[in-house]
Design a protein around this motif. Structure first.
Motif, PDB file in Angstrom:
ATOM      1  N   ALA A  44       0.820  -1.212   0.000  1.00  0.00           N
ATOM      2  CA  ALA A  44       0.000   0.000   0.000  1.00  0.00           C
ATOM      3  C   ALA A  44       0.851   1.258   0.000  1.00  0.00           C
ATOM      4  O   ALA A  44       0.738   2.094  -0.901  1.00  0.00           O
ATOM      5  CB  ALA A  44      -0.943   0.000   1.205  1.00  0.00           C
ATOM      6  N   LEU A  48       1.960   3.615  -3.352  1.00  0.00           N
ATOM      7  CA  LEU A  48       1.483   5.001  -3.377  1.00  0.00           C
ATOM      8  C   LEU A  48       2.640   5.978  -3.538  1.00  0.00           C
ATOM      9  O   LEU A  48       2.521   6.988  -4.246  1.00  0.00           O
ATOM     10  CB  LEU A  48       0.693   5.302  -2.100  1.00  0.00           C
ATOM     11  N   ILE A  51       3.605   5.936  -7.143  1.00  0.00           N
ATOM     12  CA  ILE A  51       2.648   6.696  -7.949  1.00  0.00           C
ATOM     13  C   ILE A  51       2.903   8.192  -7.801  1.00  0.00           C
ATOM     14  O   ILE A  51       2.882   8.944  -8.789  1.00  0.00           O
ATOM     15  CB  ILE A  51       1.206   6.329  -7.534  1.00  0.00           C
ATOM     16  N   CYS A 276      -1.009   8.916 -12.943  1.00  0.00           N
ATOM     17  CA  CYS A 276      -0.565   8.962 -11.550  1.00  0.00           C
ATOM     18  C   CYS A 276      -0.914  10.302 -10.917  1.00  0.00           C
ATOM     19  O   CYS A 276      -1.296  10.360  -9.739  1.00  0.00           O
ATOM     20  CB  CYS A 276       0.940   8.721 -11.469  1.00  0.00           C
ATOM     21  N   THR A 279      -4.481  10.237 -10.042  1.00  0.00           N
ATOM     22  CA  THR A 279      -4.664   9.393  -8.862  1.00  0.00           C
ATOM     23  C   THR A 279      -4.301  10.146  -7.592  1.00  0.00           C
ATOM     24  O   THR A 279      -5.025  10.071  -6.575  1.00  0.00           O
ATOM     25  CB  THR A 279      -3.802   8.127  -8.985  1.00  0.00           C
ATOM     26  N   VAL A 280      -3.200  10.874  -7.607  1.00  0.00           N
ATOM     27  CA  VAL A 280      -2.787  11.657  -6.437  1.00  0.00           C
ATOM     28  C   VAL A 280      -3.821  12.744  -6.139  1.00  0.00           C
ATOM     29  O   VAL A 280      -4.142  13.003  -4.971  1.00  0.00           O
ATOM     30  CB  VAL A 280      -1.396  12.263  -6.667  1.00  0.00           C
ATOM     31  N   LEU A 283      -6.674  11.113  -4.437  1.00  0.00           N
ATOM     32  CA  LEU A 283      -6.293  10.752  -3.077  1.00  0.00           C
ATOM     33  C   LEU A 283      -6.285  11.972  -2.167  1.00  0.00           C
ATOM     34  O   LEU A 283      -6.715  11.898  -1.003  1.00  0.00           O
ATOM     35  CB  LEU A 283      -4.923  10.083  -3.091  1.00  0.00           C
TER      36      LEU A 283
END
Length: 309
Positions: A44, A48, A51, A276, A279-280, A283
């Motif tokens: 995990a 991350l 990424i 990526c 995705t960040v 998040l």
């Protein structure tokens, strides 16, 4: 006389480790928690971090990553009206789905939590029963329900409620319906668990002081159930914003969410650095929501770290 079999695990240092953990509590905690932490770090945290690192690199085409530092990916997200609109729509769907899910889930969780009948376990089983079926199958079933000649439009036309079919499929509303259906168990179970833990003596004391059922609910039960409601809101919102199959199958081009864009950027466009970065960004939105929820309702109460009521 048969000789006892010598098992390999007898030579393992488990007894020595257990004995040492009794003398040193910190070593015992590391012995118990260490494997789980190592698993989380390996599968995990480290992915991350990779990424996040790739999001500051450039794409060389065909999935190649050029190790040159750049913030172009993030500036593209901030300056492009398309990606801002997709992020806004994802947040809007998340907020709408969360609100509807809480409105539908709180009465059910409250009723089950206050129920003293032996039927309650069976009703809980019915709530978690959809988890026994493939999520893909459940979403495809809504495809048949929401289509123009599906179940809902057939019922409405049978009772002459509409003159033309409602366009529920491949729309914003269709995605919200699919997400709410899938997220309901995630909302009902935390609310049920918290309401179930409320001591009946507190409610009885409110009645003794002159409160009727409505006043006892407003002054005692509802405030004490807020941690469960907050936990349900967090779980539902994170699930809704990050949902992929519901918008992909029920939304089509009518409701595109950020998770669908991320998958398309990864697997179709092969622009891994930009995917990526998306995705960040997603998040960070989740973390901001979690931090805001932590300011409103203590996370210790949400996750049950404090003593029970």
């Amino acid at each position: 006389m048969t000789r006892p079999i010598s098992l390999p695990f007898r030579s393992w240092p488990v007894p020595a480790l257990l004995s040492a953990s009794r003398r040193h509590p910190a070593l015992g905690a590391a012995f118990l928690v260490g494997p789980a932490i190592a698993w989380i770090m390996l599968f995990a945290v480290i992915p991350l971090l990779l990424i996040a690192a790739y999001s500051f690199m450039r794409s060389g085409g065909s999935g190649a990553i050029v190790p040159i530092f750049t913030i172009e990916n993030y500036s593209r997200i901030l300056t492009s009206s398309l990606y801002r609109r997709i992020l806004f729509e994802s947040l809007a769907i998340g907020v709408e789905s969360t609100a509807i899910t809480l409105l539908l889930g709180y009465p059910v969780g409250y009723y089950l939590g206050r129920m003293k009948s032996s039927v309650a376990p069976f009703l809980l089983l019915l709530i978690v029963l959809p988890f026994w079926t493939s999520y893909l199958v459940r979403i495809f079933s809504w495809l048949l329900i929401l289509m123009d000649n599906g179940v809902i439009n057939w019922v409405l036309s049978s009772i002459n409620a509409t003159s033309s079919p409602l366009h529920l499929l491949y729309s914003h509303l269709g995605v919200v319906i699919g997400i709410v259906y899938s997220a309901l168990p995630f909302a009902i179970l935390p609310i049920y668990a918290v309401v179930k833990g409320i001591e009946q003596d507190l409610v009885d004391a409110a009645h003794v002081l002159g409160a009727d059922e409505g006043a006892a609910f407003r002054e005692v039960i509802f405030p004490l159930s807020l941690p469960g409601l907050a936990a349900a809101a967090i779980l539902t919102f994170i699930y809704a914003v990050g949902s992929f199959l519901a918008p992909a199958i029920l939304g089509g081009t009518g409701a595109v969410m950020i998770s669908n864009v991320i998958i398309n950027t990864f697997l179709v466009l092969f622009n891994w650095p930009f995917a990526c970065a998306l995705t960040v960004a997603l998040l960070l939105i989740m973390l901001i929501v979690l931090a805001a929820a932590g300011r409103l309702v203590s996370l210790e109460n949400i996750y049950g770290l404090r003593s029970r009521v």
